[in-house]
Design a protein around this motif. Sequence first.
Motif, PDB file in Angstrom:
ATOM      1  N   ILE A  15      19.984 -52.913  62.132  1.00 38.45           N
ATOM      2  CA  ILE A  15      20.403 -51.925  63.134  1.00 38.45           C
ATOM      3  C   ILE A  15      20.497 -50.505  62.563  1.00 38.45           C
ATOM      4  O   ILE A  15      20.467 -49.531  63.311  1.00 38.45           O
ATOM      5  CB  ILE A  15      21.734 -52.324  63.812  1.00 38.45           C
ATOM      6  N   GLU A  16      20.602 -50.402  61.258  1.00 37.97           N
ATOM      7  CA  GLU A  16      20.683 -49.057  60.654  1.00 37.97           C
ATOM      8  C   GLU A  16      20.296 -49.173  59.175  1.00 37.97           C
ATOM      9  O   GLU A  16      20.595 -50.180  58.539  1.00 37.97           O
ATOM     10  CB  GLU A  16      22.130 -48.550  60.785  1.00 37.97           C
ATOM     11  N   ILE A  17      19.633 -48.147  58.660  1.00 33.95           N
ATOM     12  CA  ILE A  17      19.345 -48.129  57.221  1.00 33.95           C
ATOM     13  C   ILE A  17      19.903 -46.831  56.650  1.00 33.95           C
ATOM     14  O   ILE A  17      19.553 -45.741  57.111  1.00 33.95           O
ATOM     15  CB  ILE A  17      17.831 -48.244  56.933  1.00 33.95           C
ATOM     16  N   GLU A  22      13.431 -41.381  50.917  1.00 35.17           N
ATOM     17  CA  GLU A  22      12.507 -42.083  50.014  1.00 35.17           C
ATOM     18  C   GLU A  22      12.790 -43.591  50.058  1.00 35.17           C
ATOM     19  O   GLU A  22      11.864 -44.409  50.130  1.00 35.17           O
ATOM     20  CB  GLU A  22      12.724 -41.548  48.600  1.00 35.17           C
ATOM     21  N   PHE A  23      14.071 -43.944  50.062  1.00 32.10           N
ATOM     22  CA  PHE A  23      14.467 -45.354  50.098  1.00 32.10           C
ATOM     23  C   PHE A  23      14.065 -45.984  51.436  1.00 32.10           C
ATOM     24  O   PHE A  23      13.536 -47.095  51.488  1.00 32.10           O
ATOM     25  CB  PHE A  23      15.987 -45.461  49.874  1.00 32.10           C
ATOM     26  N   ARG A  24      14.299 -45.240  52.531  1.00 29.29           N
ATOM     27  CA  ARG A  24      13.952 -45.789  53.852  1.00 29.29           C
ATOM     28  C   ARG A  24      12.445 -45.990  53.983  1.00 29.29           C
ATOM     29  O   ARG A  24      11.986 -46.976  54.529  1.00 29.29           O
ATOM     30  CB  ARG A  24      14.485 -44.858  54.951  1.00 29.29           C
ATOM     31  N   GLY A  31       7.917 -53.469  55.075  1.00 31.32           N
ATOM     32  CA  GLY A  31       7.988 -54.068  56.416  1.00 31.32           C
ATOM     33  C   GLY A  31       9.395 -54.147  56.988  1.00 31.32           C
ATOM     34  O   GLY A  31       9.648 -54.922  57.909  1.00 31.32           O
ATOM     35  N   ILE A  32      10.330 -53.355  56.454  1.00 35.64           N
ATOM     36  CA  ILE A  32      11.714 -53.409  56.935  1.00 35.64           C
ATOM     37  C   ILE A  32      12.052 -52.094  57.637  1.00 35.64           C
ATOM     38  O   ILE A  32      12.001 -51.022  57.023  1.00 35.64           O
ATOM     39  CB  ILE A  32      12.701 -53.638  55.764  1.00 35.64           C
ATOM     40  N   ASP A  70      22.293 -52.007  57.470  1.00 38.24           N
ATOM     41  CA  ASP A  70      23.281 -52.554  58.420  1.00 38.24           C
ATOM     42  C   ASP A  70      22.607 -53.618  59.265  1.00 38.24           C
ATOM     43  O   ASP A  70      21.512 -53.398  59.818  1.00 38.24           O
ATOM     44  CB  ASP A  70      23.804 -51.443  59.335  1.00 38.24           C
ATOM     45  N   LEU A  71      23.287 -54.755  59.393  1.00 40.81           N
ATOM     46  CA  LEU A  71      22.677 -55.886  60.099  1.00 40.81           C
ATOM     47  C   LEU A  71      23.604 -56.383  61.200  1.00 40.81           C
ATOM     48  O   LEU A  71      24.830 -56.276  61.086  1.00 40.81           O
ATOM     49  CB  LEU A  71      22.436 -57.036  59.111  1.00 40.81           C
TER      50      LEU A  71
END
Lengths: 74, 657
Positions: A15-17, A22-24, A31-32, A70-71
């Motif tokens: 639901i959120e990263i 750069e990390f995102r 694929g995430i 965030d999951l």
Amino acid sequence: MTNTAFKEGEKAIVIEIHGTMEFRNFLLANGISIGTVITKNYSPSFSKLTNFSVAGKMISLRNTDFSAIDLAKI
Amino acid sequence: MKKFALVGKPNAGKSSLFNLLTGLNQKIGNYSGVTVERKIGQFQDYEISDLPGIKTLRSTSPEEKISKEAILQYAKDKTPILFVANGMQFEDNLMLFSEIADLQIPCILLINFKDDLSKNKIEINTTSLSNTLGCPVLLMNSRDGDGLSELEYHIKRDGFKIPNAICRSLYDSFENGLLVNSFEKDLAASEANGKNDHAEDFFKRQKVISSMIRSSITEIKNRDNYLSQSKKWDGFLLHPIFGLLFFLFTLLIVFQSVFYLSGFPMDWIDSGFGKLIELVQTNIKVDWLASLLSDGIIAGLGGVLIFIPQIAILFFLLGLLEQSGYLSRISFLSNRFLSKFGLSGQSVVPLMSSWACTIPAIMSTRIINDPKERMAVIMASPLMTCSARLPVYTILIALIFPDPTAGFFNMQGVLLLGLYLLGLIATLLVALIVNKRSKIKPNPLWSLELPIYRFPNWRNVFYNMYQKTKTFVLDAGKIIFIVSIILWFLASFSPKSETFIENEYQSQLLLEQKDTPISLESIALEYSYAGYLGKVIEPVIKPLGYDWKIGIALLSSFAAREVFVGSLATIYSVGSEEDALIKTRLKNEINGKTGQPRFNVATCVSLLLFYVFALQCMSTVAIVRRETDSWFYPIFQFVGMFILAYIAALFGYHLFL
């Protein structure tokens, strides 16, 4: 949901990263992204890694990096 | 000649397909990053390039950079691409395909692992997909060649078609000349204005691809079953206790097998060379030629070729680990342990590859996306025990443990495992020091993909073993052949006259002690050119317990360490009246001053320690120079390892004296 609350074999949706762009983007290349459904496979304490399935792949991330995702359990 | 390239994500089966099409034998493994540089082959009228796997055209890692640059060049030249997609990760692979489609490069989309798709009852409607994408879509299994004839048919008909653009953003950037090397700058700009172009592009693509998938694939959920078998195995193999025990057990089996299984074939080769020497000495009547062949070339080559069975078994077992998918599990298991030395699980593949040969191992460090960690592995991996050390270790271990059995264990195998562990410990410590001292900026981004377990393809395992053993024999053989001739010459000729040597022999006979028999051959060797050269370096090596003969062998093996055994064989053949083989000769060699065996435990331990640490491989120096783009690192590495080797050998000699 924290990594500890996310049990092995359970499915969750991203639901959120958090983290740098750069990390995102790095996660995107793996694929995430927001909306991706992942299944937690294993997170043995000795390895400090979390392995999960996404789109037919089994990917491992460091626990510290995984906690930036965030999951929500589904 | 017409050209096309194999492009796809890592571990999609590109190299298997390349081997099928070209008849070549590129390395194949069941993990990401097996191919780290472009390979060229030929298929009928086409030149085929096999590119390293790439996740996205926005990649910045070294091995992906090669592919990215090549693909952008293909876009300019309109060189066709055979895109190889892993059928079980199809949407993910289509994301990369869509980026290539947007560059308007002629393509054929090949969906690989047809067998996995049918096992999991996943059907892909290739006709519908082909109509949507605007280029041919084929199904195939590169492991057994199922579907190859259809692919050949399309290639022969020049069936590469420019696909429909999926999301024009990349193509527009390319047309404007912005794409090449611009992503890093884009990233910095995006960070500044808070707008993530990459993510926007990704979501657009994902939306289009999801709708394509929905209309072309019947049952995508079955993929969970596909991974479940591997997950069951992982339950045991990644277990905190059983997993680690299994890993240690695997290592023990590998090193025990190297000794147990190779015993008989090594004896056959040994006696074969013995008979060949006899044959040469009986049938060739020209003395110098018979001596050159038997004491020089055959003795030198035989000293190394005897180790073919051990090297082949090592390569075979490493091949099984690579192809089964277990190697990535070792990366997973060891990640936390390696992090204490500034490394990660990504370093496991290069480090374990070093057990075969350091050169491909150093090249495979390109899969490590942290430049600091990569440098640490490049600097440390030559300390891992490569196959060239195996002949040296085997002969010295046999002198330390003439009777190898101790209950269930083969003590020679246990000592060999100990030497491998010593090499590993030294590697980790050097990696730690490099990590602490290096000023290279680290890259914190890290992920590890675990491939599914696959039953090894025997053809690939055996062919890989054959190719690597052949390379060892040919590479080492060439050097040993030349060195043996030079050494034979240096050891057979003398600046002194024959009368002088005869007189010296007679005078030493008068002084002969019971335990130190003197022969004319050994006196002649002492006054040969090799003898004089050996005496020059003797003061430097004497504290390590070596005489001038060992010194000559050490000196000759500076370019390649496996030459050491061949050189010893040549020197002791020339200096001996017996026809015994190398192991017996070394065992019988007596120290003239002490009357004790020359190769006692202390000398053998000292030599073993020297070879554990010394960087005696010019090819490694050259590859480190290439990968680091500097002379500083290889020179520092060579000198540093030599000093370390000298100190360790000195310590070992005095400890066991």
